[in-house]
Scaffold this motif. Structure first.
Motif, PDB file in Angstrom:
ATOM      1  N   ARG B  48     -17.219 -30.899  11.435  1.00  0.00           N
ATOM      2  CA  ARG B  48     -17.565 -29.531  10.527  1.00  0.00           C
ATOM      3  C   ARG B  48     -18.899 -29.268  10.278  1.00  0.00           C
ATOM      4  O   ARG B  48     -19.934 -29.895  10.429  1.00  0.00           O
ATOM      5  N   SER B 118     -18.382 -17.262   9.821  1.00  0.00           N
ATOM      6  CA  SER B 118     -18.481 -18.025   8.408  1.00  0.00           C
ATOM      7  C   SER B 118     -17.746 -19.461   8.762  1.00  0.00           C
ATOM      8  O   SER B 118     -16.569 -19.370   9.155  1.00  0.00           O
ATOM      9  N   HIS B 119     -18.456 -20.397   8.206  1.00  0.00           N
ATOM     10  CA  HIS B 119     -17.911 -21.558   8.358  1.00  0.00           C
ATOM     11  C   HIS B 119     -16.452 -21.955   7.817  1.00  0.00           C
ATOM     12  O   HIS B 119     -15.640 -22.307   8.591  1.00  0.00           O
ATOM     13  N   PHE B 120     -16.341 -21.380   6.672  1.00  0.00           N
ATOM     14  CA  PHE B 120     -15.040 -21.733   5.881  1.00  0.00           C
ATOM     15  C   PHE B 120     -14.075 -21.015   6.663  1.00  0.00           C
ATOM     16  O   PHE B 120     -13.005 -21.331   6.837  1.00  0.00           O
ATOM     17  N   ASP B 121     -14.143 -19.523   6.894  1.00  0.00           N
ATOM     18  CA  ASP B 121     -13.286 -18.801   7.522  1.00  0.00           C
ATOM     19  C   ASP B 121     -12.868 -19.586   8.778  1.00  0.00           C
ATOM     20  O   ASP B 121     -11.629 -19.819   9.079  1.00  0.00           O
ATOM     21  N   GLN B 123     -13.339 -22.537   9.882  1.00  0.00           N
ATOM     22  CA  GLN B 123     -12.529 -23.822   9.826  1.00  0.00           C
ATOM     23  C   GLN B 123     -11.233 -23.546   9.419  1.00  0.00           C
ATOM     24  O   GLN B 123     -10.224 -24.087   9.760  1.00  0.00           O
ATOM     25  N   ASP B 124     -11.017 -22.726   8.394  1.00  0.00           N
ATOM     26  CA  ASP B 124      -9.482 -22.358   7.929  1.00  0.00           C
ATOM     27  C   ASP B 124      -8.709 -21.850   9.214  1.00  0.00           C
ATOM     28  O   ASP B 124      -7.615 -22.405   9.241  1.00  0.00           O
TER      29      ASP B 124
END
Lengths: 712, 414
Positions: B48, B118-121, B123-124
């Motif tokens: 991550r 975007s990290h969270f996008d 990763q998702d």
């Protein structure tokens, strides 16, 4: 089907089809259990308990009686008007967290962020000169410097195993990297540490060793002694004068009792200063989490806190998006969400759209109109100086535009297209944050704003600068799709995972008729027959926050330390402020019933009841006014059953199901020594009392961890 | 309906094992006859924060690599050469023998095709297996297990899908139950010990006696799992002689995955993540921040591989990170969010010792948006191939909807 779905999932879907069964099984001794017709309405005390379970974080002892004497409708109206409620007890508790009252700028000044400190190190800003603030700044600067040097010096090729890879506990306190770029633009790296709660000095969770981990080195007892002999003022000054390594060594070696002694006569501000000397950002995060849990547990304005939780989740922002976010979240929750949580939705939407927290979290702060002045300038600059490695402006960012429609207003099926997303993003260009490292506020930057008329879902928005965005928000807030989307979400939170459409429609109608008045929508829900149907009684599974807070409330525990509660939430997968994606946490049971989480819930209940959570104390001894109701006395002719009945009526006024109680009592009698034997044969009264206390703790833990307590 | 594993467990060996001390080998052999011991196990590791693939598997023959990274490039004489063009970061020395022995494969210029930074996008998207689609609520690995169920109506262990960590990650979330464990020693109710505590047996009776169907079932699953874990006692499996895991969180997680596998609990898929790759500033070159991460990363994985001994034959391990980092270093000795990245695939069935994927080059005009390594392989092609080899998955359309993951596009890793 059985093979495709796991047994739990299969049963979940079954029980959604016929939700009446658990409710009926869970209401022994009430008139409602006679019939399982879905249209049957809850009556009497069950009605009150249902309301308490849905509009508060769970009943505390005495709540049922209080609402009964006040009248349910009057109680609900008072909850809709939190200003009329007495919050003096809560406010006294919140006084422990002085920094939580500060503006973002003042908060950053008192408890500087790592980003701010790095700027100061680069001599862009001056640190305050007074002794104490100066020490808070320099301690943390030196830590950052030491960390950087350690990272640079480590020689990886010398050993077969890494020497002390940076443990995740320290990275959680910074942001996972410790050396992130912090720029005046909000386009910061997203730190990826998954755990939002600073873990250093944490208390152990249940299941781990029962007490806090022993300090690695014995504490400097003589130094402690000499410090405690000083006045609080002098003591703080002395601590501030220690060098950072000396201070860290001293403070980290203290055992919990010693630490308590060090700050026993301190004011909340002085306690906060000691924490700040250890880590200013960590102090902010700890207080932020602690104040939220304190409100959830103790506020008499429970519905306001439930709605704050609801809207924070709806307008989710992640604590670790960047190093400034903890600072912005203090104001975001306090000034943006809570005061508007039961007002007009459009006001709430406006406030979140203007909040630095949201602008940074969903990247609108960096969005630049492709034809804006700023973009044209950047293009010219790049053309003149092609070797320049400075990052060019990134242009349009659609992140917020999309979530604004998908998650905040219309819902994913709300009738918009990708073209609409782009248009919304263009409308919102220029909505940014003024100097985020210093905690600045909303700023409309006309140079970044995309010129020209935009069109969203057939509606034209003329070039109006910031006003364009406000018109757009009004447009979105007044769509029928928005009314449906919001009311459905509220119905899922308050009524059932799959709420009746008739109810959602009625709520949506109230929304449209009242200019999106949230209180009016809640009132409509409260007066709807669907809400009082026996089929939805106890149909909701508690989420971790609902579960954990309701256990503390039910046991009427005294709480000095909220870390164990925060840790439990993290362990159960629902850390406060720790939801990374903009979707927020789910309100549905299927997302929270799992093997690992059930173990955590049972262990939390046992630890809480047995006073194994440091700083949390529950007393199970009978109070003089405690008298079990006649129905309970009738079924309990054995001491153990009497004791169970007493605790049950305190913790679960709605009662345990007959079968669960029978299983509990049977097992309990098999497995533990008979209390009769203890009291009859033991000459040692203290030992007998001790045994009874332990038995009560176990019984209370079992009740709080029971299947029945998992529902609300 | 034939006797299910659950029926057997509740009434047979483990019901007994829960109350008396049965030698573990006996439990294991009894289990072995009934529970379907999966032949293959898949270990998924998520880095991550976006790991810098260009400094992990270094294209040391690319001139532009050195001009774009004046302060952080790995000098040619320090790179652990793989094939005359690529080489490993020196901190990955533990990977070199695995590569040379033909177990470790490298896929370069791979990743999620979505352009988000975007990290969270990202990763998702990577975890859901549906880049660009935000509404997906389950993960690719869970759907892979669902697909397996469609094909074979087999019984599975509670420990079929395990994540080391506080919660079930999106990769494993979905209809197939998955267990999240922070610590295999803490996965018990009430006090630890060879037998259930009084609190645990009381809870078990209460959940069993409950008329609440959801919690009746969840309680049954939970106490099954707790009992299985107690009986199998994975903590008894010390690392193989000479194997030493780093004392890091990641090292601990890898050690515990090995223990769960050795305890024969029926694990088919295990997941863990490792954070700290978001190196915007001072990422370092041969030494420094990224080097330290890589050391922990590679030593832990290599220890796991050696620890598993002969069983490594049936294991496939795959690593991924949400996106790569910019090809240019930035103004603060780090790198910013980029696009394509590198994946490692380690396994007994893997044709390792080779770099897979088409190399897009690092000349300025070859970069994605002028700044990142371009993407030539969709990570789902890699996972799809592993799944079809590992779980015998044929229905990859269910696992990766819309991605056209088909055998003719596989890299022939297996």
């Amino acid at each position: 089907m059985n093979c495709l779905l796991g047994p739990v999932a299969a049963l979940l879907s079954l029980s959604l089809l016929c939700p009446a069964t658990p409710a009926a099984a869970a209401t022994p001794g009430t008139e409602t259990s006679r019939s399982t017709f879905q249209s049957t309405q809850l009556q009497g005390d069950t009605r009150i308990l249902h309301a308490l379970n849905r509009f508060t974080f769970g009943p505390r002892p005495g709540d049922l009686e209080a609402v009964r004497s006040m009248g349910l409708d009057a109680w609900f109206e008072s909850q809709l008007h939190p200003a009329s409620l007495d919050l003096s007890d809560l406010n006294a508790r919140l006084a422990q967290f002085p920094a939580m009252q500060l503006s973002t700028e003042d908060l950053l000044y008192r408890l500087p962020s790592n980003a701010l400190l790095r700027q100061m190190t680069n001599r862009k800003l001056d640190a305050p000169q007074a002794d104490l603030p100066y020490a808070i700044y320099t301690n943390q600067m030196e830590r950052l410097q030491a960390r950087r040097e350690q990272q640079q010096q480590q020689n990886p090729s010398s050993a077969s195993a890494p020497q002390e890879p940076v443990p995740p506990t320290t990275s959680a306190g910074s942001n996972g990297m410790g050396v992130d770029t912090a720029t005046e633009q909000a386009e910061n790296p997203t730190p990826m540490a998954k755990e939002p709660v600073p873990a250093s000095g944490q208390d152990q969770m249940p299941g781990a060793s029962p007490r806090g981990a022993p300090a690695p080195l014995p504490a400097d007892a003589s130094l402690l002694q000499s410090l405690v002999a000083l006045s609080p003022q002098q003591r703080i000054a002395k601590l501030a004068n220690m060098t950072q390594p000396d201070f860290d060594r001293f403070i980290q070696a203290l055992r919990p009792q010693q630490r308590k002694a060090l700050v026993a006569d301190f004011t909340p501000e002085q306690k906060e200063s000691v924490a700040a000397l250890e880590g200013p950002e960590r102090t902010v995060v700890e207080e932020l989490i602690a104040q939220r849990l304190t409100r959830d547990i103790y506020s008499t304005a429970q519905l306001q806190e439930v709605m704050t939780d609801f809207w924070f989740n709806h307008f989710n922002v992640y604590l670790r998006k960047n190093e400034q976010m903890p600072y912005y979240l203090v104001s975001y929750e306090r000034d943006t969400i809570r005061p508007l949580a039961m007002g007009k939705f459009e006001d709430l939407l406006e406030a979140t759209a203007h909040s630095p927290a949201m602008l940074i979290y969903l990247d609108n702060a960096t969005s630049i109109g492709p034809d804006s002045l700023a973009a044209q300038r950047a293009e010219r600059a790049a053309w003149r100086n092609p070797g320049n490695q400075r990052k060019a402006p990134e242009g349009l960012n659609e992140n917020y535009a999309r979530e604004l429609m998908e998650l905040h207003t219309l819902g994913v099926n709300g009738g918009y297209t990708q073209a609409d997303v782009t248009q919304v993003a263009r409308i919102l260009t220029g909505w940014t944050v003024d100097r985020p490292v210093r905690g600045g506020g909303f700023q409309f930057n006309p140079n970044r704003h995309e010129p020209g008329t935009k069109k969203v879902m057939g509606q034209k928005f003329k070039d109006h600068g910031e006003l364009e965005g406000r018109e757009l928000l009004h447009f979105l807030a007044t769509r029928p799709a928005t009314a449906q989307f919001l009311c459905h979400e509220m119905a899922v939170r308050f009524v059932a995972d799959d709420p009746p459409q008739s109810l959602v429609d009625r709520m949506a109608k109230a929304y449209m008729a009242s200019d999106g008045d949230i209180a009016q929508v809640l009132r409509t829900l409260f007066h709807s027959p669907e809400f009082w149907s026996t089929s939805v009684y106890r149909a909701k599974v508690k989420t971790p926050i609902e579960y954990v807070v309701s256990t503390v409330r039910a046991s009427d525990a005294g709480v000095d330390n909220l870390r164990p509660v925060a840790n439990a939430l993290r362990q159960m997968g629902m850390p406060l402020y720790g939801c990374i994606p903009p979707t927020g946490y789910s309100w549905k049971s299927s997302d929270w019933v799992s093997t690992g989480s059930l173990v955590d819930r049972m262990n939390f209940a046992l630890a809480l009841a047995a006073n194994r959570l440091p700083g949390i104390y529950a007393d199970w001894a009978p109070q003089p006014q405690d008298e079990a109701p006649p129905s309970v006395r009738a079924r309990s002719n054995e001491p153990i059953a009497r004791e169970e009945a007493r605790l049950e009526s305190m913790l679960m006024p709605g009662g345990l199901s007959v079968s669960t109680r029978a299983a509990l009592l049977q097992k309990f009698q098999q497995e533990t020594a008979s209390p009769q034997a203890i009291s009859a044969t033991s000459a040692d009264n203290a030992r007998a009392a001790n045994a009874i206390e332990r038995q009560d703790q176990l019984l209370a833990g079992l009740l709080l961890g029971s299947p029945d307590f998992q529902r609300r | 309906m034939p006797t299910s594993r659950r029926f057997f467990l509740r009434n047979g060996a483990l019901a007994l094992a829960g109350t008396t001390a049965i030698p573990s080998f006996l439990v294991r052999s009894v289990l072995g006859q009934t529970a379907v011991t999966p032949k293959r196990r898949l270990i998924v590791i998520f880095q991550r924060g976006a790991a810098d693939g260009l400094n992990i598997v270094v294209p040391w023959r690319e001139k532009n690599y050195y001009s774009m990274r004046p302060s952080i490039a790995i000098p040619q004489n320090q790179v652990l050469n793989l094939d005359g063009f690529f080489g490993l970061h020196p901190s990955l020395a533990a990977f070199k023998p695995l590569y040379d022995q033909g177990h470790l494969a490298v896929v370069h210029a791979v990743g999620s095709p979505d352009m988000t930074r975007s990290h969270f996008d990202a990763q998702d998207y990577m975890e859901s297996g549906t880049p660009g689609v935000k509404s997906t609520r389950d993960g690719w690995l869970n759907r892979a297990l669902q697909a397996e169920d469609l094909r074979c109506h087999c019984d599975h262990s509670q420990f079929r899908a395990v994540a080391l960590g506080a919660d079930v990650p999106l990769t494993l979330a979905g209809k197939v139950p998955a267990i999240a464990l922070n610590n295999i020693n803490n996965f018990t109710v009430g006090a630890r010990g060879p037998a259930p505590s009084p609190a645990a047996s009381a809870f078990e009776a209460m959940y069993a006696g409950s008329g609440d169907r959801i919690f009746h079932a969840a309680g049954e699953e939970t106490f099954d799992a707790v009992q299985m874990l107690r009986a199998a006692n994975p903590a008894q499996y010390a690392p193989a002689p000479g194997v030493e895991y780093p004392k890091s969180e990641f090292g601990n997680n890898m050690r515990q995955i090995a223990q769960l596998l050795k305890a024969d609990l029926g694990v088919e898929a295990a997941f863990t993540d490792v954070a700290g790759w978001d190196t915007h500033q001072n990422q370092g070159g041969v030494n420094g921040q990224l080097a330290n991460r890589l050391l922990d990363f590679s030593v832990s994985i290599a220890a796991f591989w050696r620890d598993m001994g002969d069983d490594a034959e049936n294991i496939t391990l795959v690593t991924m990170s949400e996106f790569g980092r910019t090809a240019h270093e930035n103004g603060t000795g780090g790198t910013d969010h980029g696009h394509a990245n590198v994946m490692f695939v380690l396994g007994g069935q893997i044709k390792g010792g080779k770099i897979y994927g088409r190399w897009p080059g690092l000349e300025n005009h070859q970069l994605n948006q002028g700044r990142d390594l371009a993407l030539t392989t969709d990570y789902r092609q890699v996972l799809g191939e592993i799944l079809s080899n590992n779980l015998g998955a044929t229905n990859l359309g269910l696992v990766f909807p819309g991605a056209e993951v088909t055998p003719n596009r596989f890299l022939r890793l297996t």
